[in-house]
Design a protein around this motif. Structure first.
Motif, PDB file in Angstrom:
ATOM      1  N   MET A   1       0.844  -1.358  -0.075  1.00 40.83           N
ATOM      2  CA  MET A   1       0.235   0.150   0.028  1.00 40.83           C
ATOM      3  C   MET A   1       0.879   1.495   0.194  1.00 40.83           C
ATOM      4  O   MET A   1       1.782   1.335   0.975  1.00 40.83           O
ATOM      5  CB  MET A   1      -0.971  -0.087   1.376  1.00 40.83           C
ATOM      6  CG  MET A   1      -1.728   1.481   1.302  1.00 40.83           C
ATOM      7  SD  MET A   1      -2.994   1.777   0.205  1.00 40.83           S
ATOM      8  CE  MET A   1      -4.205   0.157   0.677  1.00 40.83           C
ATOM      9  N   LEU A   2       0.561   2.245  -0.973  1.00 47.91           N
ATOM     10  CA  LEU A   2       1.390   3.369  -0.863  1.00 47.91           C
ATOM     11  C   LEU A   2       0.492   4.332  -0.293  1.00 47.91           C
ATOM     12  O   LEU A   2      -0.853   4.678  -0.686  1.00 47.91           O
ATOM     13  CB  LEU A   2       1.537   3.844  -2.545  1.00 47.91           C
ATOM     14  CG  LEU A   2       2.529   4.764  -2.947  1.00 47.91           C
ATOM     15  CD1 LEU A   2       4.044   4.335  -2.582  1.00 47.91           C
ATOM     16  CD2 LEU A   2       2.495   5.160  -4.233  1.00 47.91           C
ATOM     17  N   ARG A   3       1.142   4.841   0.674  1.00 46.97           N
ATOM     18  CA  ARG A   3       0.396   6.041   1.273  1.00 46.97           C
ATOM     19  C   ARG A   3       0.794   7.695   1.066  1.00 46.97           C
ATOM     20  O   ARG A   3       2.161   7.927   1.032  1.00 46.97           O
ATOM     21  CB  ARG A   3       0.492   6.010   2.914  1.00 46.97           C
ATOM     22  CG  ARG A   3      -0.248   4.583   3.339  1.00 46.97           C
ATOM     23  CD  ARG A   3      -0.032   4.446   4.839  1.00 46.97           C
ATOM     24  NE  ARG A   3      -0.771   5.337   5.430  1.00 46.97           N
ATOM     25  CZ  ARG A   3      -0.319   6.093   6.435  1.00 46.97           C
ATOM     26  NH1 ARG A   3       0.974   6.271   6.727  1.00 46.97           N
ATOM     27  NH2 ARG A   3      -1.235   6.602   7.028  1.00 46.97           N
ATOM     28  N   LEU A   4      -0.036   8.411   0.713  1.00 45.30           N
ATOM     29  CA  LEU A   4       0.507  10.051   0.246  1.00 45.30           C
ATOM     30  C   LEU A   4      -0.253  10.986   1.361  1.00 45.30           C
ATOM     31  O   LEU A   4      -1.355  10.955   1.659  1.00 45.30           O
ATOM     32  CB  LEU A   4       0.154  10.221  -0.929  1.00 45.30           C
ATOM     33  CG  LEU A   4       1.120   9.609  -2.224  1.00 45.30           C
ATOM     34  CD1 LEU A   4       0.184  10.119  -3.307  1.00 45.30           C
ATOM     35  CD2 LEU A   4       2.432   9.666  -2.185  1.00 45.30           C
ATOM     36  N   LEU A   5       0.433  11.827   1.727  1.00 48.06           N
ATOM     37  CA  LEU A   5      -0.233  12.871   2.572  1.00 48.06           C
ATOM     38  C   LEU A   5      -0.427  14.179   1.508  1.00 48.06           C
ATOM     39  O   LEU A   5       0.722  14.571   0.859  1.00 48.06           O
ATOM     40  CB  LEU A   5       0.620  13.489   3.754  1.00 48.06           C
ATOM     41  CG  LEU A   5      -0.030  14.753   4.512  1.00 48.06           C
ATOM     42  CD1 LEU A   5      -1.376  14.665   5.112  1.00 48.06           C
ATOM     43  CD2 LEU A   5       1.151  15.175   5.379  1.00 48.06           C
ATOM     44  N   VAL A   6      -1.787  14.714   1.259  1.00 46.68           N
ATOM     45  CA  VAL A   6      -1.798  15.914   0.520  1.00 46.68           C
ATOM     46  C   VAL A   6      -2.060  16.973   1.531  1.00 46.68           C
ATOM     47  O   VAL A   6      -3.342  16.735   2.234  1.00 46.68           O
ATOM     48  CB  VAL A   6      -2.804  15.664  -0.834  1.00 46.68           C
ATOM     49  CG1 VAL A   6      -2.983  16.963  -1.371  1.00 46.68           C
ATOM     50  CG2 VAL A   6      -2.274  14.533  -1.460  1.00 46.68           C
ATOM     51  N   ALA A  28      -2.754   5.850 -10.317  1.00 43.61           N
ATOM     52  CA  ALA A  28      -2.534   4.558  -9.307  1.00 43.61           C
ATOM     53  C   ALA A  28      -3.277   3.407  -9.919  1.00 43.61           C
ATOM     54  O   ALA A  28      -2.714   2.405 -10.000  1.00 43.61           O
ATOM     55  CB  ALA A  28      -3.039   4.741  -7.824  1.00 43.61           C
ATOM     56  N   ARG A  29      -4.365   3.348 -10.362  1.00 43.47           N
ATOM     57  CA  ARG A  29      -5.101   2.295 -11.035  1.00 43.47           C
ATOM     58  C   ARG A  29      -4.416   2.033 -12.327  1.00 43.47           C
ATOM     59  O   ARG A  29      -4.460   0.968 -12.575  1.00 43.47           O
ATOM     60  CB  ARG A  29      -6.450   2.569 -11.416  1.00 43.47           C
ATOM     61  CG  ARG A  29      -7.568   2.803 -10.069  1.00 43.47           C
ATOM     62  CD  ARG A  29      -8.854   2.847 -10.316  1.00 43.47           C
ATOM     63  NE  ARG A  29      -9.189   4.149 -11.123  1.00 43.47           N
ATOM     64  CZ  ARG A  29      -9.518   5.127 -10.496  1.00 43.47           C
ATOM     65  NH1 ARG A  29      -9.875   4.816  -9.010  1.00 43.47           N
ATOM     66  NH2 ARG A  29      -9.909   6.166 -10.694  1.00 43.47           N
ATOM     67  N   ARG A  30      -4.131   3.051 -12.979  1.00 43.53           N
ATOM     68  CA  ARG A  30      -3.233   2.889 -14.386  1.00 43.53           C
ATOM     69  C   ARG A  30      -1.829   2.076 -13.964  1.00 43.53           C
ATOM     70  O   ARG A  30      -1.394   1.314 -14.882  1.00 43.53           O
ATOM     71  CB  ARG A  30      -3.027   4.082 -15.035  1.00 43.53           C
ATOM     72  CG  ARG A  30      -2.346   4.005 -16.329  1.00 43.53           C
ATOM     73  CD  ARG A  30      -2.029   5.331 -17.023  1.00 43.53           C
ATOM     74  NE  ARG A  30      -0.856   5.936 -16.271  1.00 43.53           N
ATOM     75  CZ  ARG A  30       0.403   5.544 -16.682  1.00 43.53           C
ATOM     76  NH1 ARG A  30       0.732   4.499 -17.687  1.00 43.53           N
ATOM     77  NH2 ARG A  30       1.450   6.181 -16.280  1.00 43.53           N
ATOM     78  N   THR A 382      -3.408  17.761 -14.322  1.00 43.84           N
ATOM     79  CA  THR A 382      -3.393  17.232 -12.980  1.00 43.84           C
ATOM     80  C   THR A 382      -2.884  15.720 -13.301  1.00 43.84           C
ATOM     81  O   THR A 382      -2.325  15.073 -12.519  1.00 43.84           O
ATOM     82  CB  THR A 382      -4.860  17.039 -12.393  1.00 43.84           C
ATOM     83  OG1 THR A 382      -5.639  16.671 -13.388  1.00 43.84           O
ATOM     84  CG2 THR A 382      -5.058  18.471 -11.969  1.00 43.84           C
ATOM     85  N   GLN A 383      -3.213  15.354 -14.685  1.00 41.13           N
ATOM     86  CA  GLN A 383      -2.345  13.800 -14.906  1.00 41.13           C
ATOM     87  C   GLN A 383      -0.954  13.865 -15.007  1.00 41.13           C
ATOM     88  O   GLN A 383      -0.540  13.019 -14.616  1.00 41.13           O
ATOM     89  CB  GLN A 383      -3.096  13.318 -16.368  1.00 41.13           C
ATOM     90  CG  GLN A 383      -2.716  11.877 -16.767  1.00 41.13           C
ATOM     91  CD  GLN A 383      -1.378  11.816 -17.166  1.00 41.13           C
ATOM     92  OE1 GLN A 383      -0.932  12.810 -17.858  1.00 41.13           O
ATOM     93  NE2 GLN A 383      -0.759  10.804 -16.818  1.00 41.13           N
ATOM     94  N   ARG A 384      -0.465  15.102 -15.577  1.00 42.48           N
ATOM     95  CA  ARG A 384       0.969  15.114 -15.373  1.00 42.48           C
ATOM     96  C   ARG A 384       1.690  15.318 -13.980  1.00 42.48           C
ATOM     97  O   ARG A 384       2.564  14.875 -13.839  1.00 42.48           O
ATOM     98  CB  ARG A 384       1.471  16.413 -16.518  1.00 42.48           C
ATOM     99  CG  ARG A 384       1.127  16.260 -17.808  1.00 42.48           C
ATOM    100  CD  ARG A 384       1.745  17.026 -18.905  1.00 42.48           C
ATOM    101  NE  ARG A 384       1.134  18.569 -18.787  1.00 42.48           N
ATOM    102  CZ  ARG A 384       0.066  18.843 -19.168  1.00 42.48           C
ATOM    103  NH1 ARG A 384      -0.528  18.139 -20.197  1.00 42.48           N
ATOM    104  NH2 ARG A 384      -0.474  20.022 -19.138  1.00 42.48           N
ATOM    105  N   ALA A 385       0.659  15.913 -13.256  1.00 41.08           N
ATOM    106  CA  ALA A 385       1.101  16.360 -11.919  1.00 41.08           C
ATOM    107  C   ALA A 385       1.242  14.745 -11.124  1.00 41.08           C
ATOM    108  O   ALA A 385       2.380  14.683 -10.492  1.00 41.08           O
ATOM    109  CB  ALA A 385       0.464  17.332 -11.250  1.00 41.08           C
ATOM    110  N   ALA A 386       0.175  14.236 -11.242  1.00 37.20           N
ATOM    111  CA  ALA A 386       0.071  12.930 -10.534  1.00 37.20           C
ATOM    112  C   ALA A 386       1.197  11.927 -10.912  1.00 37.20           C
ATOM    113  O   ALA A 386       1.853  11.273 -10.289  1.00 37.20           O
ATOM    114  CB  ALA A 386      -1.305  12.306 -10.919  1.00 37.20           C
ATOM    115  N   SER A 387       1.725  12.037 -12.403  1.00 34.14           N
ATOM    116  CA  SER A 387       2.445  10.927 -12.743  1.00 34.14           C
ATOM    117  C   SER A 387       3.847  11.470 -12.269  1.00 34.14           C
ATOM    118  O   SER A 387       4.627  10.421 -11.723  1.00 34.14           O
ATOM    119  CB  SER A 387       2.508  11.119 -14.351  1.00 34.14           C
ATOM    120  OG  SER A 387       3.547  10.320 -14.799  1.00 34.14           O
TER     121      SER A 387
END
Length: 397
Positions: A1-6, A28-30, A382-387
């Motif tokens: 499990m990967l955990r992120l704090l935003v 994450a799903r991708r 936002t997709q580029r940022a998430a990647s």
């Protein structure tokens, strides 16, 4: 499990955080990763799939005196975060805007958890302002990467040694199809044959206090000179409606108050219906520009805060509206501090309400908006940022 704090705060941060949370889950799903996102933010982020540690949408202020009510809540939140990190530190941290609290959080994280990668997305606009002889925050010292939303921001931090990725402005992901002006007015219950003035005064209570009286007085005078003028006011936060109604009523402004809502469709409808907006300085200026709404920009803080900023911190900035900052010119009028009066607003607004003019102030502004759009990048922000966030976190694991 990967955990992120935003981590973010205020209404605008919650909106941008929700868009990023959604993109992070999609990424994450991708990548076929199990992801948990814990957040400091608001209800939008929670609906997008984050587990809230605390709601920070009402914990924002600009100015020294204005920030005093939030000191104790912020200290209590910092203690909670400290215990949470010691118990189960995340794999990565993403900071969104919210300069003071997020810079403080980033510095503490780098001291105590140096292996946890920190990404700053929508960083403070240090490229645009300066204090004294040019002092800056030490943001670069605690970030592993900065995701820049402005080209000048990317150049600024890159020249100072930061790891920077330019992703473009996230508003480009939310500006979609808009209804026609007639359809928008029909949906809002407005007349289709009379001009519409949109008032967008605040998302903070302090802003209501310092700016709303001048905006309302200007709206009253504009309605006196243009009796057909329709006024629409969206409430920035739940609970603002009663205060708005009282001030508008006392000034004699005939207005339609729209309850606070998260709907992008409602925002598009408001902008499509409007011929002119009176708006506080902030991201809303870019949104209005991208939707083609001429605007007059206003901002004001307390006299004490203004004195400290000018004479002690020696704060200076060539423009305050992001529209003007990006273009490097005064495209939209800015009325700040002592210059913010009802008479000044009316003086700037009237030429922009000349709807039949094929040239002049209104057309000049609309032409400038087209140049602005070219400076903000391409959709998919936002997709580029998430990647980029996942790339950084997985590399550090």
């Amino acid at each position: 499990m990967l955990r992120l704090l935003v981590s973010t705060g205020e209404v605008s941060g919650d909106l941008q955080g929700s868009l990023l949370v959604k993109a992070l889950h999609e990424e994450a799903r991708r990548r076929q990763l199990d992801l948990e996102i814990v957040a400091l933010g608001g209800e939008r982020m929670e609906r997008a799939g984050a587990a809230l540690l605390a709601n920070t949408t009402r914990m924002g202020a600009i100015g020294l005196l204005e920030a005093i009510p939030f000191v104790l809540p912020t200290l209590r939140l910092q203690r909670r975060l400290k215990h949470w990190f010691r118990r189960d530190p995340p794999d990565g941290v993403v900071l969104i805007d919210y300069m003071g609290p997020n810079v403080s959080l980033g510095l503490r994280l780098k001291r105590r958890f140096p292996k946890v990668p920190v990404t700053y997305y929508i960083a403070p606009q240090e490229w645009a302002f300066k204090f004294g002889n040019g002092g800056r925050s030490n943001l670069i010292s605690f970030t592993n990467q900065i995701l820049a939303i402005f080209q000048e921001e990317a150049r600024f931090y890159r020249c100072r040694g930061a790891n920077v990725t330019y992703v473009g402005h996230p508003l480009l992901d939310t500006i979609g199809e808009v209804p026609s002006q007639q359809e928008a007015r029909r949906q809002l219950g407005l007349r289709g044959d009379a001009p519409v003035l949109l008032l967008m005064p605040a998302s903070r209570r302090q802003e209501i206090r310092y700016m709303l009286p001048h905006i309302v007085a200007a709206a009253a005078e504009l309605q006196r000179q243009l009796p057909e003028l329709q006024v629409v006011v969206p409430a920035g936060l739940p609970g603002f409606e009663a205060h708005l109604a009282r001030q508008l009523g006392q000034a004699g402004v005939r207005a339609e108050i729209i309850a606070a809502a998260d709907s992008d469709q409602l925002k598009a409808c408001l902008c499509a219906a409007a011929d002119l907006a009176l708006a506080k300085s902030g991201t809303v200026n870019l949104e209005l520009a991208l939707r083609g709404v001429p605007q007059v920009v206003v901002y004001r803080v307390s006299r004490a805060t203004a004195f400290v900023a000018r004479h002690i911190l020696r704060f200076s900035v060539p423009h305050i509206s992001p529209v003007n900052l990006v273009l490097g010119e005064r495209l939209v009028p800015e009325l700040l501090q002592e210059d913010l009066t009802a008479a000044a607003i009316v003086r700037e607004a009237l030429p922009l309400l000349e709807l039949d003019a094929s040239c002049g102030a209104r057309q000049t502004m609309l032409d400038g908006y087209r140049r602005l759009r070219l400076e903000l990048g391409e959709p998919g922000v936002t997709q580029r940022a998430a990647s980029a966030i996942f790339d950084q976190v997985l590399e550090a694991r």
